[in-house]
Design a protein around this motif. Structure first.
Motif, PDB file in Angstrom:
ATOM      1  N   SER A 139      52.719   4.681  14.350  1.00  0.00           N
ATOM      2  CA  SER A 139      52.550   5.947  15.085  1.00  0.00           C
ATOM      3  C   SER A 139      51.065   6.287  15.197  1.00  0.00           C
ATOM      4  O   SER A 139      50.579   6.677  16.265  1.00  0.00           O
ATOM      5  CB  SER A 139      53.265   7.088  14.357  1.00  0.00           C
ATOM      6  N   PHE A 140      50.342   6.130  14.089  1.00  0.00           N
ATOM      7  CA  PHE A 140      48.903   6.378  14.085  1.00  0.00           C
ATOM      8  C   PHE A 140      48.216   5.469  15.116  1.00  0.00           C
ATOM      9  O   PHE A 140      47.382   5.918  15.912  1.00  0.00           O
ATOM     10  CB  PHE A 140      48.346   6.120  12.675  1.00  0.00           C
ATOM     11  N   SER A 141      48.596   4.190  15.122  1.00  0.00           N
ATOM     12  CA  SER A 141      47.957   3.224  16.026  1.00  0.00           C
ATOM     13  C   SER A 141      48.253   3.565  17.485  1.00  0.00           C
ATOM     14  O   SER A 141      47.370   3.456  18.347  1.00  0.00           O
ATOM     15  CB  SER A 141      48.455   1.803  15.719  1.00  0.00           C
ATOM     16  N   ILE A 142      49.481   3.977  17.776  1.00  0.00           N
ATOM     17  CA  ILE A 142      49.823   4.351  19.163  1.00  0.00           C
ATOM     18  C   ILE A 142      48.922   5.507  19.609  1.00  0.00           C
ATOM     19  O   ILE A 142      48.353   5.485  20.712  1.00  0.00           O
ATOM     20  CB  ILE A 142      51.314   4.753  19.263  1.00  0.00           C
ATOM     21  N   ASP A 143      48.768   6.517  18.755  1.00  0.00           N
ATOM     22  CA  ASP A 143      47.917   7.662  19.112  1.00  0.00           C
ATOM     23  C   ASP A 143      46.484   7.214  19.399  1.00  0.00           C
ATOM     24  O   ASP A 143      45.844   7.679  20.352  1.00  0.00           O
ATOM     25  CB  ASP A 143      47.906   8.687  17.969  1.00  0.00           C
ATOM     26  N   GLU A 144      45.964   6.304  18.562  1.00  0.00           N
ATOM     27  CA  GLU A 144      44.575   5.835  18.750  1.00  0.00           C
ATOM     28  C   GLU A 144      44.433   5.033  20.047  1.00  0.00           C
ATOM     29  O   GLU A 144      43.482   5.212  20.802  1.00  0.00           O
ATOM     30  CB  GLU A 144      44.154   4.942  17.557  1.00  0.00           C
ATOM     31  N   ILE A 145      45.393   4.163  20.303  1.00  0.00           N
ATOM     32  CA  ILE A 145      45.325   3.291  21.487  1.00  0.00           C
ATOM     33  C   ILE A 145      45.519   4.118  22.765  1.00  0.00           C
ATOM     34  O   ILE A 145      44.857   3.880  23.780  1.00  0.00           O
ATOM     35  CB  ILE A 145      46.386   2.165  21.385  1.00  0.00           C
ATOM     36  N   ALA A 146      46.411   5.103  22.703  1.00  0.00           N
ATOM     37  CA  ALA A 146      46.709   5.932  23.896  1.00  0.00           C
ATOM     38  C   ALA A 146      45.452   6.636  24.406  1.00  0.00           C
ATOM     39  O   ALA A 146      45.325   6.894  25.610  1.00  0.00           O
ATOM     40  CB  ALA A 146      47.801   6.940  23.567  1.00  0.00           C
ATOM     41  N   LYS A 147      44.487   6.921  23.510  1.00  0.00           N
ATOM     42  CA  LYS A 147      43.243   7.594  23.929  1.00  0.00           C
ATOM     43  C   LYS A 147      42.489   6.764  24.969  1.00  0.00           C
ATOM     44  O   LYS A 147      41.668   7.278  25.724  1.00  0.00           O
ATOM     45  CB  LYS A 147      42.331   7.831  22.721  1.00  0.00           C
ATOM     46  N   PHE A 148      42.737   5.432  25.003  1.00  0.00           N
ATOM     47  CA  PHE A 148      42.015   4.552  25.934  1.00  0.00           C
ATOM     48  C   PHE A 148      42.856   4.193  27.168  1.00  0.00           C
ATOM     49  O   PHE A 148      42.494   3.273  27.909  1.00  0.00           O
ATOM     50  CB  PHE A 148      41.574   3.278  25.208  1.00  0.00           C
TER      51      PHE A 148
END
Ligand code: URA
Length: 211
Positions: A139-148
């Motif tokens: 979930s953390f990784s999805i949030d970080e990747i979605a920013k790009f």
């Protein structure tokens, strides 16, 4: 979030080998790689392509080319074990990294490394983590990747827990990005320490021989 349980016979055979507590480190590592190959082939069926011309030794004909970059993002540590088999199939893939782990007491996610950038924009990300347990790191990784702003995120896992699927689905469905998940199986439940049952143990320890 669209979820595909890969029903290929090979994936069942590889999963059984991985579950076996007697599999040694080389066996385990090799089998994670074989299963990742199956997951990647299944999940890359509909990547955007364009038609190009290619010249054989005899004549010109029609060929196929990807129209986007493939970006692999393994979650350190266990996700690293899934990179090599994909590069064997598609050596042009770009590899970025996220380091996130569970605090063993609170089971909350701690991020300790991130190397992702704007190259993600408009491209397909394959997010790699063999075990979807509590779903915190994914979930953390999805949030970080979605920013790009990727075109889409394809999550490849080997075993999921129902609790993790629920958490990741919620985050994925609210991310505004098409996100789909491929797995070999959804197991029964998590234990009190956040391990998946029946599972296969600690995937990172078994890939890297640190048991
Ligand atoms: N991570 C693992 O490696 N195994 C589990 O069962 C849960 C999380």
């Amino acid at each position: 979030m669209e979820i595909t349980i890969v029903s290929h016979s090979l994936s069942g055979i590889f999963l059984t080998k991985l579950r076996d507590k007697n599999a040694d480190v080389s066996n385990f590592r090799e089998t994670i790689e074989s299963l990742t190959t199956v997951l990647f082939v299944e999940s890359s069926k509909s990547l955007a392509t364009e038609t190009i011309e290619v010249e054989t030794p005899f004549e010109k004909t029609i060929g196929t080319k990807l129209v986007e970059d493939i970006i692999l993002i393994p979650i350190i540590r266990a996700g690293l074990g899934m990179v090599r088999p994909i590069l064997n199939l598609y050596p042009q893939a770009i590899v970025m990294h996220i380091g996130a782990k569970r605090d063993e007491k609170t089971l909350e996610t701690i991020s300790y490394y991130s190397n992702i950038n704007e190259r993600i924009e408009g491209n397909t990300v394959f997010l790699l983590d063999p075990m979807l347990a509590t779903g915190g790191t994914l979930s953390f990784s999805i949030d970080e990747i979605a920013k790009f702003s990727p075109e889409r995120i394809n999550i490849l896992t080997v075993i999921c827990a129902p609790e993790g699927i629920e958490r990741v689905s919620f985050v994925a469905d609210n991310s505004g990005i098409p996100i789909a998940l491929w797995t070999a199986i959804i197991d029964r439940q998590l234990d009190d320490n956040g391990y998946i049952l029946p599972g296969l143990g600690d995937a990172g320890d078994r890939i890297f021989g640190t048991i």
